[in-house]
Design a protein around this motif. Structure first.
Motif, PDB file in Angstrom:
ATOM      1  N   GLU A 179       0.840  -1.205   0.000  1.00  0.00           N
ATOM      2  CA  GLU A 179       0.000   0.000   0.000  1.00  0.00           C
ATOM      3  C   GLU A 179       0.874   1.254   0.000  1.00  0.00           C
ATOM      4  O   GLU A 179       1.799   1.395   0.806  1.00  0.00           O
ATOM      5  CB  GLU A 179      -0.922   0.013   1.217  1.00  0.00           C
ATOM      6  CG  GLU A 179      -1.915   1.165   1.195  1.00  0.00           C
ATOM      7  CD  GLU A 179      -2.945   1.083   2.299  1.00  0.00           C
ATOM      8  OE1 GLU A 179      -3.768   2.015   2.391  1.00  0.00           O
ATOM      9  OE2 GLU A 179      -2.926   0.096   3.059  1.00  0.00           O
ATOM     10  N   GLY A 180       0.586   2.143  -0.946  1.00  0.00           N
ATOM     11  CA  GLY A 180       1.331   3.385  -1.064  1.00  0.00           C
ATOM     12  C   GLY A 180       2.661   3.266  -1.775  1.00  0.00           C
ATOM     13  O   GLY A 180       3.352   4.277  -1.965  1.00  0.00           O
ATOM     14  N   ARG A 181       3.030   2.053  -2.190  1.00  0.00           N
ATOM     15  CA  ARG A 181       4.300   1.847  -2.883  1.00  0.00           C
ATOM     16  C   ARG A 181       4.094   1.883  -4.390  1.00  0.00           C
ATOM     17  O   ARG A 181       2.975   1.748  -4.896  1.00  0.00           O
ATOM     18  CB  ARG A 181       4.914   0.485  -2.488  1.00  0.00           C
ATOM     19  CG  ARG A 181       5.149   0.282  -1.013  1.00  0.00           C
ATOM     20  CD  ARG A 181       6.126   1.271  -0.424  1.00  0.00           C
ATOM     21  NE  ARG A 181       7.448   1.213  -1.042  1.00  0.00           N
ATOM     22  CZ  ARG A 181       8.448   0.445  -0.600  1.00  0.00           C
ATOM     23  NH1 ARG A 181       8.281  -0.330   0.466  1.00  0.00           N
ATOM     24  NH2 ARG A 181       9.632   0.468  -1.199  1.00  0.00           N
ATOM     25  N   HIS A 182       5.189   2.055  -5.129  1.00  0.00           N
ATOM     26  CA  HIS A 182       5.162   1.986  -6.580  1.00  0.00           C
ATOM     27  C   HIS A 182       5.597   0.588  -7.007  1.00  0.00           C
ATOM     28  O   HIS A 182       6.622   0.074  -6.533  1.00  0.00           O
ATOM     29  CB  HIS A 182       6.098   3.025  -7.190  1.00  0.00           C
ATOM     30  CG  HIS A 182       5.685   4.434  -6.932  1.00  0.00           C
ATOM     31  ND1 HIS A 182       6.124   5.148  -5.832  1.00  0.00           N
ATOM     32  CD2 HIS A 182       4.869   5.270  -7.627  1.00  0.00           C
ATOM     33  CE1 HIS A 182       5.595   6.362  -5.863  1.00  0.00           C
ATOM     34  NE2 HIS A 182       4.832   6.466  -6.937  1.00  0.00           N
ATOM     35  N   ALA A 183       4.829  -0.030  -7.906  1.00  0.00           N
ATOM     36  CA  ALA A 183       5.147  -1.385  -8.339  1.00  0.00           C
ATOM     37  C   ALA A 183       4.513  -1.646  -9.688  1.00  0.00           C
ATOM     38  O   ALA A 183       3.629  -0.919 -10.144  1.00  0.00           O
ATOM     39  CB  ALA A 183       4.654  -2.413  -7.316  1.00  0.00           C
ATOM     40  N   THR A 184       4.977  -2.712 -10.326  1.00  0.00           N
ATOM     41  CA  THR A 184       4.379  -3.159 -11.575  1.00  0.00           C
ATOM     42  C   THR A 184       4.077  -4.641 -11.485  1.00  0.00           C
ATOM     43  O   THR A 184       4.499  -5.325 -10.541  1.00  0.00           O
ATOM     44  CB  THR A 184       5.302  -2.853 -12.776  1.00  0.00           C
ATOM     45  OG1 THR A 184       4.593  -3.084 -13.988  1.00  0.00           O
ATOM     46  CG2 THR A 184       6.560  -3.727 -12.744  1.00  0.00           C
TER      47      THR A 184
END
Length: 229
Positions: free
Chosen positions: A145-150
């Motif tokens: 949650e709140g992180r950047h990811a792909t």
């Protein structure tokens, strides 16, 4: 640097083997600066993938207290919606082949894996990585949650739904979280991790060995925001 690659029932073999080979080759090229181990939440065991019953052996239990990398793969199997698993009584291999990818990913939440991954994310000496649906395992465990990811393009909406800033990039570097998109991105993820952790010359040597050129720009939350058309 130790890289622990996680196996779970129904894992996607390419998500495991691609980064395994890249990181292992990086260890050879660097004179032992990188070591790679296949692990599971349960400890040493044969783990059946979601592709044709192919099994790999985990040689140890995932240890979130060990410094280095922890890499979570996605799943492979029948592509469809979650639901009952046909052929469940026909044996583990058949069960995993018949299950849909969302079911296989969801089953990881009923094991010890989420607790171990939580501990890994809390260890400042660990970088947690994921390929394809591995990002969804982390997201469904409430760890992104709140992180950047792909992730794979079919799972981007689910990333968004779990409060993740989903980025349409081949590899996303969010500090102690590094994620790759579709299954073949495991090659690119592994090469980027070698570049980041060991150095570009080692990464380049492995890239040449595998005759594979990395694709796309590694996305980071750095620099100016691009103007919107």
């Amino acid at each position: 640097m130790l890289a622990q690659i996680v196996l779970f029932d129904g894992f996607d073999p390419l998500d495991v083997i691609a980064p395994y080979e890249v990181l292992y080759a990086g260890g050879v090229a660097s004179g032992g600066a990188v070591s790679v181990e296949l692990v599971s939440a349960e400890g040493p065991r044969e783990v059946v993938s979601g592709t044709g019953g192919l099994a790999l052996r985990a040689t140890a239990a995932l240890d979130p207290g060990r410094a280095g990398l922890v890499l979570v793969p996605g799943a492979s199997g029948r592509v469809g919606e979650p639901g009952e698993v046909p052929g469940h009584d026909a044996g583990a291999g058949s069960c995993q082949r018949d299950a849909s990818i969302p079911v296989l990913l969801g089953r990881t939440l009923t094991t010890e894996l989420p607790a171990l991954l939580t501990a890994a994310t809390e260890n400042p000496e660990v970088t947690v990585c994921a390929v394809c649906g591995g990002s969804l395992v982390l997201a469904m465990a409430g760890l992104l949650e709140g992180r950047h990811a792909t992730t794979h393009h079919r799972g981007m909406d689910l990333l968004d739904a779990t409060g993740v800033h989903a980025v349409n990039a081949r590899v996303v570097d969010d500090g102690d979280l590094v994620t790759g998109a579709g299954v073949t991105s495991g090659l690119d993820l592994g090469l980027y991790l070698l570049e980041r952790e060991v150095g570009p010359r080692i990464a380049h040597a492995v890239e040449e060995l595998f005759a594979h050129e990395r694709r796309g720009t590694v996305w980071r939350a750095e620099g100016p925001e691009p103007a919107r058309p």
